[in-house]
Structures are given as structure tokens and as C-alpha cells.
Design an enzyme around this catalytic site. Structure first.
Site, short mmCIF file in Angstrom:
data_model
loop_
_atom_site.label_atom_id
_atom_site.label_comp_id
_atom_site.label_asym_id
_atom_site.label_seq_id
_atom_site.Cartn_x
_atom_site.Cartn_y
_atom_site.Cartn_z
N GLU A 168 0.79 -1.22 0.00
CA GLU A 168 0.00 0.00 0.00
C GLU A 168 0.83 1.28 0.00
OE1 GLU A 168 -3.09 0.26 -0.43
OE2 GLU A 168 -3.80 -1.79 -0.16
N SER A 460 -52.94 -26.35 33.25
CA SER A 460 -52.99 -26.44 34.72
C SER A 460 -51.75 -25.90 35.40
CB SER A 460 -53.19 -27.90 35.13
OG SER A 460 -54.44 -28.37 34.67
#
Length: 1008
Positions: A168, A460
């Protein structure tokens, strides 16, 4: 898109190596350390790399020979020409400097805002939020734009830094933020062509472009943008060190596949930290930022893979050119096999919990930090938070496996395709496991739906809180409830007729038997006493908020699961029982920190040792609120742990039975088998399980005991059989602490109801039951528990019968038998047919000594509602159970004297249908009543009918030779009667062949 290839050198060898560049040097240019890697030679049959393929191994390629730079040709010049040239050059340089200064001054004025933002350049971009389990293992990432995890330059391998600089910006450590030759070349190309032809951006310029410029300006091709970029790069170089700039760059740059920064790229492509990258992997990643879309290592396309490998080769060659590595090291690195991470690894571990915890952390931070929702949402999606959750993956795996196995075993046979489970630590509310479905990725069952937070009918499983409410309102666990037929008027609807799961009636039962065996009718009768509004208030107190506070939305079926709650809510409610009545909100979050390990929020000191508190940190411990009297919580827990009490309905070895593990548990099953539940707990763990189908379709004949309870049992036993899992909970109370009686309760022996057979002259001792020594504490208007007030004893008269309640529901009173003719006459006076011929009457105290045959006996109190009492008396007489006489002795009864106790006269009575009943020809007619006789009184009874086609009485069937007390006398099947009016009666035939007794006549009407 094409990429430059390494330069080709002519024969004759390579040019001399360049001198080593100045760089962040932890080693000299030629220092050893890049040892050859395993697999340095290519495979015999190399494959194209990509997702789902074997590890990639590059073909061995010899770097092309370097080309020597050509020597420059020139000619001889004189001194005058040299001086002239120098003068011209001087004027040009001076002009350039003046122009540069004017441009600099012009742009500095325009870029003040961007220059000011340079000081915050490292804090302007997003960072990935990471989700961890309670041990610090990574579970998932949260991001909006992409993934980013910041790391320091010290955590980056040197060869990654070298590779990045080589490809780079090879002058990075020497330049001032810009590359002058590169810029001049780019400017020349622009002036010649009229548009930007070449780049020339340094690492610093790329950083400026990616952080300070928005997307539109960043991608704009203009000289102004390049000039601003260059100017800001120069200024940034003056303000920050090279290592700081490089660290920022490697944390900011985009590597493709939503990976921003080298750490995210390492995780995305190789599933490892950047610090663990090999040279070959580092070279590949360093080559991606220039064209991440075209250079995608996870794309299996052969052409893309070729370009990726060419770029990787180029990076390695540049590293050789820059003297970072040798050619042999480059060849070995290029030959490394590459094993890519799967792109579909997200949400493999506890997916439903991760989604739930991610949503909850936003709500928590808004509540605890007091910041706006949008700001918190940005922090979570891009603020680089570290979120440590409560989940324990060992617990999670046990729960997942239990759900998976049970669903697999019942899916085909019982159409039970899904299951869910949640584990909560009662004392802290920490969610230790959450299985939202059997398979998150299975679209056929809507697997991504988290059923643990979806509202379902609990069946229940609601009952414990119904009975807890009754205890709070004054009942005791010894309270007698009649489990007999009941019809409850419902305005605007047909009467409500609850039935038990087994279709039977069980007569008088106490709360312990009713709850342990999950009988429905006693639960409904209890809610009639408690009130729907009170039960809703109770559920809200224990953390269930899915139910509305409006009682008009529910009926008495609420106690049977007629409202919808979530498994997580209900498990938290059961945790209140485990906690001795203390409610602790559940939580999935232990700790939230910034990426710099600053603590934002901490629960129960749950942050890692590396994190540190600041002045703005919020650190809290588990705080609970006493919402239920601890004595009530104990009594309910004791009942739910009573395997003997539940054996009649559940069996002695049901999945609820956990030998050596002190558990309390309750099942639930909804109508048509749409939902199965089991929720249970020890003092330290509460486990809730649901099974069914996400689309609410019916299962086939599978109850909560069969569907959900085995999962619950497998989770409980799986955890408690592994001491290390329990140790992970840290310091904790005894596991049976919820079953240890608190202060203020007593154990007393009570009568055995089943032994109260008529005539009952004594109370046969039964089991021992827990009683509260004082009225239960109840919440005041602020929700704080305050001592309850004792219910005043009812005022009694000095005259009349004097019944005495010897214990809840058991009465001792003086009675005398009633003759059969008077009993039948009393019943006949009730035209509704809802009076059972009395066997006894209660003797007034003022005449008790003046009448013969008076005796004190024990009876069970009937239901308080008159209609319910009729069905209870009918059942009691048929079963021979002593039920409190309905009437006080009147003058006629007293004058007639007592019937012979134990040898009642012949009785014939129709109790149902009631006079005037209308039915259709398609309905079955059940004739219920009494035909009571002994073998020395009568031989049989007959049910007779007249009307329709019969002008006189005919016998429905043959005679019945067994006495019936308050039971089914006869049945006429559907279609047995034509439309018309009919009259029914019962005849008892004596031993001499004559009618010993004729019942009341009942008229009915049959429609077509």
C-alpha cells in the site's frame, strides 16, 4: 479487474537489494523468524479454494526474475548551461512553493471543521458489539454497517504490518503523509487527460478518505478531493505518530464481506484472531483493501480465486522487494494451505437467547443509563460494546439435547414437532439457558420463533398461584373442595361445566390432593372463591405481565390456562415460589463494557477481571421484592414436591419424580392437546418446558406429563448429576431450602376424608398437614406485605342445631335419621328435582335431650353454592360418604321419630332430568336418581316412560337388580324417542312382586 504483476527481470540476475526501509521495527530487515510453513509444497491435485471446499493450497510458483533498471544515456554539457538550468529550476521551485502555500492557506480555511475532527479520528467510526456467554466465550456479533473489533498495533503480527506497507505505501515511515512523486504523476495525468487517471494515495491519505469523507465524496473523482485528502494527510502526520496512524488504518480499512479492520477480517475469513495469522494468511488479507468486492476469498468462482491468489503472490513479492522476507519465505508462505471460515456460523450457539439478549441490552441500558433509545441503539449496533450474558453453555447444551430427543421421539407418532425450555436461577433471576425451539433453522416449524417468550396457554400450570391466592385469602391446605358435577351460569352463554382430565369425579378432596393431582373442578371452585381479579393481581405480582388486568376478558377457565403467558414469565413466577415468595426479575445480562473495558453496567459483579469501573458505571446486585408470604410459598412448594399425593393421577414413578433431587413441579395440558407444560424447581434452579406445535395445531393424545415432563426431568437430572455444573452457580442456598418450614407454620394431623363413611361416629386420623399459625401477610396498596387480619368467627345462636367445625371442612353435629316417607316428601316438594332425600336432619339443641335416636356424628361440609351442594349430596349418598345434612329437624320429623339407622327404607327418586326439560331426538337421555333398597326389601327397580307412541307406562329396559344412590338409573340412546311429550318414573319392585316404591313423575319434551 486486473492487477499489476511482479516485474519481469531479464536474464542476468536480479538488481542489488534496496537498503532496508525505516519501519516499526521489532527486528532487523533480515532477522530470522519467518520459518517455512508446513505444507510448503503444492498438492498433486490442487483444488479451487472457496466456501465448503477443502483447505486451499497455492501452486508453487517461482517469482519471476527481476528486471534490471536501464541505465540512463546522456551527453556532455558546459558550466554555463548548468548554471542556466539551475536558475530555471530555482524559479520553478520558488513558484511551486509560493503556489503550494497559497493553496495550503486557501484549503486550511475551508477545511477547519475537518481539521478539528482529526483529533477524534479514531472515535468516529463504528465498531462491532460482541456478545459473550457468562464464561467469556464469544457467542455472536452485533453490527449495522459491518463488523469491526479494534485492537492495538501490538496485537498485530509484524508480517501483517510489513505486508500492508509493502503493497500500500512502501515509503510510509519516511513520507510526510503524502507521496510527492505520486501526486505529481497524478496531477500530470489529470492535466493531460482532463480526469483522474492514477492514484498515488498513501496509507495516511486512505485513512483520511475512509474516515473523514462521506461515501459520495470519498468516491468522487476530482482534483479538489485529492487536494483535501493530501492536505489533511499532512496535518494528521504532524499530529500523530506513524504507529498511531498505522493502527488506525488497520482498524478502519474495509476488507470485504462486512469486515472492517484486520481483526474482523481475520475472524471473517479464517475464524481466528489477527495475532494468530500466518504469513500466508496475512499476505492474502493485506491484498484485499484495494478491491474487496472483486477479491473475495469466500467466492468459489475459479476466476475470482485466481485473482485472489495472484494478488497474494504480488504482496509476497513486494515484501521480498522491500527486504521484509526472503524469496524462500515467500514461496513457503504462498504454498500454505488456506482453510476459510464458513460464512454461515452466526447463531449456531443459543440463537434464540442471542437475539433475545441483544434486544434486552438496549432496554437495560436505556433504563440504567438514562440515555435516549436511539443513542443506545447506535451504541449497541456500532459502539463496540462487550456484552457478557448470563447463559451457561453447559446448561444450554443439556437443555437443547433434552428437547431434541423428546421431540424426535414423539414427532411422528403424536404430531409434536417443537419444544422449548428455559432455566432461571431464582436468587438472581439469571437466565442460564434458553431453547426457543428444537431447530432455529427449520422453517417448517417456524424454528426461528422463540417460544420461550411467545404467549401460550399454560393449562394447569396456572393452578399453584390460584391455590396460593386462596391461602392468602384465608383458606388452609386442609380446605375441603368438592370434586363433583357442577354447572356455573354464564351470562349470555351456555352454563360452564368443567370436567377433569380423567373424566371422573373424586368427591371431597383437600387442596393438597386437588393441586397435586391437577383436578380441574376443585381449581374452578377455588377461583370462584378467590375471584378472577385477585388471581390476575397475584400473577402480576409474580412477574406475569402478558395477562391483562381486566378480569372481564377472562372467565373461571383462567385457572385451567384460559389466558396466555410466556414460558419465561411462568418460569420466573415459579422461581418466586422457590425464593420463598420473593420476586426477582429475570435478566440475560451480567455486564456491558466499552471496547476499552470501561464498565457501563454490571450485575452481581459479573464483569471480567480486566474490566474496570468508572465514575459513570452502574453496578447493581440482585434485589427482590417480597410479593407472597413465605409460608404460602413453602406450603405450595411442599405440595408440588409430594410424590405420594400426586400418585393417584400421575403414578408413583412419573417424570415428575426425581429421587434425591428436592424438586417441586407441576404439569399443564390445554384443551385438544395444543400445549404441554412442565415447570418445576429446586431452591437454586427453576426449569420451564413447553412442547407442542408453533402453529397451534393439535398434538395427538399427549399430555404435559408425557410430552413436556420427560424434558424437564432430563434437564434437572442432567444438571444435578454433574457436580461441576452446580459449582458453576457459586455460593448458593441448600437445594432443599424451599422445602424447609419457615417460622410461623405448624404440622397438624387431619381426618381421613375417605374414611368418613355414613354413619361416621369418629374422625379417622389421616395425614399431617401444614397450617399457618397466623393470618397470611397480604400486599397493601403500595404492594408491600403487611400482616393479615383474622376472619371474625361467625356469630352462632344459642338455639337450633349446633354444628362444630373440628377442622377445615369437617363438622360434628347432633343428628337423627329421617324416615323414608318424610325424606321422599321433602324431595318431592322441590319441583326442580334438585333436592336429595335427606337421610338425617340436624337436631336443635333445645330438643336434643327430648328425642330418641339423637347422635353426634361427623360430616363433610357441602359446597357453599346450593346448586353445587345438590350434586355433592347426590355423589356422597351414592358413595356412602357422610355429608352434612341439609335440613334442621322440623316438628314433623321429630314427631315421626328416627328411622332405623343403618337400614333405611326403600327410596325411589328421579333427580335428572328436571321437570320441563327439552331435548332433541338426536340427544341421549340420561336418567339420574336413587333407587335404594336392600335384598330383603326389594328385588329390582325399573324406569318407566309414557307418552309419544305409548299411551301408558312401559318399561324402558329390563329390571336392574342393584341399588343406585344418586347415580345413573337408565339411558335412552339418541333416536330412541320420537318428538312429543313424555313422563318418566322409577318403580322399585318388592320381594312380593308389588311396587315397594314409586318415584316422582318427571315430564319432558322431545323436539325433532
Amino acid at each position: 479487474m486486473s492487477y499489476p504483476m511482479p516485474p519481469q527481470y531479464p536474464q542476468g540476475g536480479q538488481p542489488p537489494r534496496k537498503k532496508s526501509k525505516k519501519r516499526r521495527g521489532s527486528r532487523p530487515p533480515q532477522a530470522p523468524g519467518y520459518a517455512p510453513y508446513p505444507g510448503a509444497y503444492p498438492p498433486t491435485n490442487p483444488q479451487t479454494p472457496g466456501y465448503g471446499m477443502q483447505p486451499v493450497q497455492a501452486q508453487q510458483q517461482k517469482p519471476p526474475a527481476r528486471r534490471r533498471r536501464r541505465g540512463r544515456r546522456g551527453c556532455a554539457v558546459g558550466p554555463g548551461l548548468i548554471l542556466g538550468c539551475m536558475g530555471i529550476i530555482g524559479v520553478m521551485v520558488l513558484s511551486f512553493l509560493i503556489t503550494a502555500w497559497l493553496v495550503y492557506d486557501h484549503y486550511v480555511g475551508q477545511l477547519e471543521d475537518k481539521i478539528d475532527s482529526l483529533d477524534q479520528i479514531g472515535n468516529q467510526s463504528f465498531e462491532t458489539t460482541v456478545i459473550y456467554d457468562r464464561e467469556g466465550s464469544k457467542l455472536d456479533e452485533v453490527f449495522s454497517e459491518g463488523r469491526r473489533t479494534r485492537i492495538s498495533i501490538a496485537q498485530m503480527p509484524q508480517y501483517l504490518i510489513d505486508a500492508t506497507i509493502s503493497i500500500e505505501d512502501d515509503t510510509f515511515y519516511e513520507n510526510r503523509g503524502i507521496d510527492i512523486p505520486g501526486i505529481l504523476r497524478a496531477a500530470k495525468d489529470y492535466l493531460q487527460e482532463g480526469y483522474v487517471v492514477s492514484g498515488g494515495s498513501t496509507i495516511t491519505q486512505q485513512l483520511i478518505r475512509n474516515v473523514l469523507f462521506d461515501y459520495e465524496y470519498r468516491t468522487e473523482i476530482s482534483l479538489q478531493r485529492k487536494a483535501e485528502e493530501a492536505l489533511l494527510a499532512v496535518i494528521l502526520t504532524q499530529r500523530m505518530s506513524k504507529d498511531e496512524i498505522l493502527e488506525l488504518y488497520l482498524n478502519e480499512i474495509y476488507y470485504g464481506n462486512l469486515a472492517y479492520g484486520i481483526e474482523a477480517a481475520s475472524q471473517t475469513y479464517f475464524d481466528k484472531h489477527a495475532a494468530d495469522l500466518t504469513l500466508g494468511e496475512a499476505a492474502l488479507l493485506a491484498g484485499l483493501p484495494q478491491a474487496p468486492a472483486d477479491l473475495d476469498p469466500l467466492n468459489p468462482d475459479p476466476d475470482v480465486q485466481r485473482r485472489v491468489m495472484e494478488r497474494r503472490r504480488l504482496v509476497l513479492n513486494r515484501m521480498v522487494d522491500e527486504d521484509y522476507i526472503t524469496e524462500s519465505e515467500a514461496d513457503a508462505a504462498y504454498a500454505e494451505p488456506l482453510t476459510y471460515a464458513s460464512p454461515d456460523v452466526r447463531l449456531e450457539s443459543a440463537p434464540h437467547f442471542i437475539v433475545y439478549a441483544t434486544a434486552e441490552v438496549e432496554n437495560l441500558l436505556v433504563r440504567e443509563l438514562g440515555l435516549p433509545q436511539e443513542e443506545i441503539r447506535r451504541m449497541v449496533s456500532g459502539g463496540g460494546l462487550r456484552v457478557y450474558t448470563t447463559i451457561d453453555m453447559d446448561y444450554q447444551r443439556i437443555a437443547e439435547e433434552a428437547v431434541r430427543q423428546q421431540v424426535a421421539s414423539l414427532s411422528a407418532s403424536n404430531h409434536m414437532t417443537n419444544g422449548a425450555a428455559v432455566i432461571v436461577q431464582p436468587e438472581t433471576g439469571e437466565i442460564l439457558a434458553m431453547v426457543g425451539s428444537v431447530d432455529y433453522g427449520d422453517e417448517s416449524i417456524d424454528g426461528n420463533v422463540n417460544v420461550t417468550i411467545a404467549a401460550r396457554q399454560p393449562g394447569s400450570a396456572m393452578k399453584p398461584f390460584n391455590y396460593a391466592s386462596a391461602l392468602e385469602k384465608g383458606w388452609t391446605a386442609a380446605q375441603v373442595i368438592w370434586d363433583t358435577e357442577v354447572e356455573i351460569d354464564s351470562p349470555g352463554a351456555a352454563p360452564y361445566k368443567p370436567v377433569n382430565y380423567d373424566g371422573s369425579y373424586h368427591g371431597p378432596v383437600r387442596i393438597r390432593e386437588a393441586l397435586a393431582n391437577s383436578y380441574n373442578i376443585p381449581a374452578v371452585q377455588t377461583l370462584r372463591y378467590v375471584g378472577v381479579d385477585y388471581l390476575l393481581w397475584m400473577m402480576n405480582r409474580v412477574g406475569v405481565t402478558s395477562l391483562s388486568n381486566d378480569p372481564s376478558q377472562y372467565g373461571l377457565s383462567l385457572t385451567l390456562g384460559g389466558g396466555e403467558v410466556t414460558p419465561l414469565e411462568l418460569t420466573t413466577a415459579y422461581a418466586v415460589l422457590a425464593n420463598g415468595g420473593v420476586y426477582v426479575p429475570n435478566t440475560p445480562i451480567l455486564c456491558v463494557t466499552t471496547s476499552d473495558d470501561e464498565i457501563l453496567y454490571e450485575y452481581e459483579q459479573g464483569c471480567p477481571d480486566s474490566a474496570h469501573l468508572t465514575s459513570s458505571s452502574v453496578s447493581v446486585n440482585a434485589t427482590g421484592r417480597q410479593v407472597m408470604d413465605e409460608r404460602i410459598a413453602f406450603v405450595i412448594s411442599d405440595i408440588l414436591a409430594d410424590n405420594t399425593a400426586r400418585t393417584p393421577a400421575m403414578g408413583s414413578s412419573s417424570p415428575l419424580y426425581t429421587p434425591n433431587i428436592p424438586t417441586s413441579a407441576k404439569t399443564g395440558t390445554t384443551n385438544d392437546f395444543r400445549d404441554n407444560w412442565t415447570v418445576g424447581y429446586t431452591r437454586n434452579l427453576a426449569v420451564g418446558v413447553w412442547t407442542g406445535n408453533t402453529d397451534n395445531t393439535e398434538m395427538i393424545n399427549v399430555s404435559g406429563l408425557q410430552g413436556a415432563a420427560p424434558i424437564w426431568n432430563a434437564i434437572m437430572t442432567g444438571i444435578y448429576n454433574n457436580s461441576s455444573l452446580l459449582d458453576a452457580l457459586g455460593s448458593r442456598p441448600a437445594d432443599d431450602a424451599h422445602l424447609q418450614p419457615p417460622a410461623g407454620v405448624s404440622h397438624r394431623q387431619i381426618c381421613n376424608l375417605a374414611a368418613l363413611k355414613d354413619p361416621a361416629t369418629t374422625c379417622t386420623p389421616g395425614r399431617e398437614e401444614w397450617f399457618l399459625d397466623s393470618p397470611a401477610a397480604v400486599p397493601d396498596s403500595n404492594g408491600n406485605l403487611v400482616p393479615g387480619q383474622a376472619t371474625p368467627a361467625p356469630q352462632t345462636s344459642a338455639n337450633g342445631p349446633q354444628p362444630v367445625e373440628v377442622e377445615p371442612g369437617v363438622i360434628r353435629v347432633a343428628v337423627m335419621p329421617v324416615s323414608s316417607d318424610i325424606a321422599n316428601a321433602v324431595a318431592a316438594l322441590d319441583t326442580s328435582g334438585h333436592t336429595v332425600p335427606p337421610r338425617y336432619c340436624q337436631v336443635p339443641v333445645e330438643v336434643a335431650t327430648m328425642v330418641s335416636g339423637v347422635q353426634e356424628q361427623y360430616f363433610i361440609a357441602p359446597p357453599p353454592v346450593e346448586e353445587d351442594a345438590f350434586y355433592a349430596r347426590r355423589w356422597a349418598q351414592a358413595a356412602g360418604i357422610a355429608i352434612l345434612p341439609q335440613f334442621a329437624c322440623n316438628e314433623q320429623m321429630l314427631q315421626a321419630g328416627p328411622a332405623v339407622a343403618g337400614n333405611p327404607n326403600v327410596v325411589a327418586q328421579i333427580m335428572s332430568p328436571a321437570p320441563g326439560t327439552v331435548l332433541t331426538t338426536g340427544q341421549q337421555l340420561d336418567i339420574v336418581g336413587t333407587a335404594h333398597f336392600t335384598s330383603d326389601q326389594a328385588t329390582h327397580y325399573m324406569v318407566q316412560i309414557k307418552g309419544g307412541p305409548w299411551s301408558d307406562y312401559v318399561t324402558v329396559h329390563e329390571g336392574h337388580y342393584s341399588s343406585v344412590d344418586g347415580g345413573l338409573l337408565e339411558q335412552i340412546p339418541p333416536g330412541g324417542l320420537q318428538p312429543g311429550d313424555y313422563v318418566l318414573r322409577v318403580i322399585v319392585v318388592g320381594t312380593d312382586g308389588n311396587y315397594a316404591q314409586v318415584s316422582n313423575e318427571v315430564t319432558i319434551h322431545v323436539d325433532a
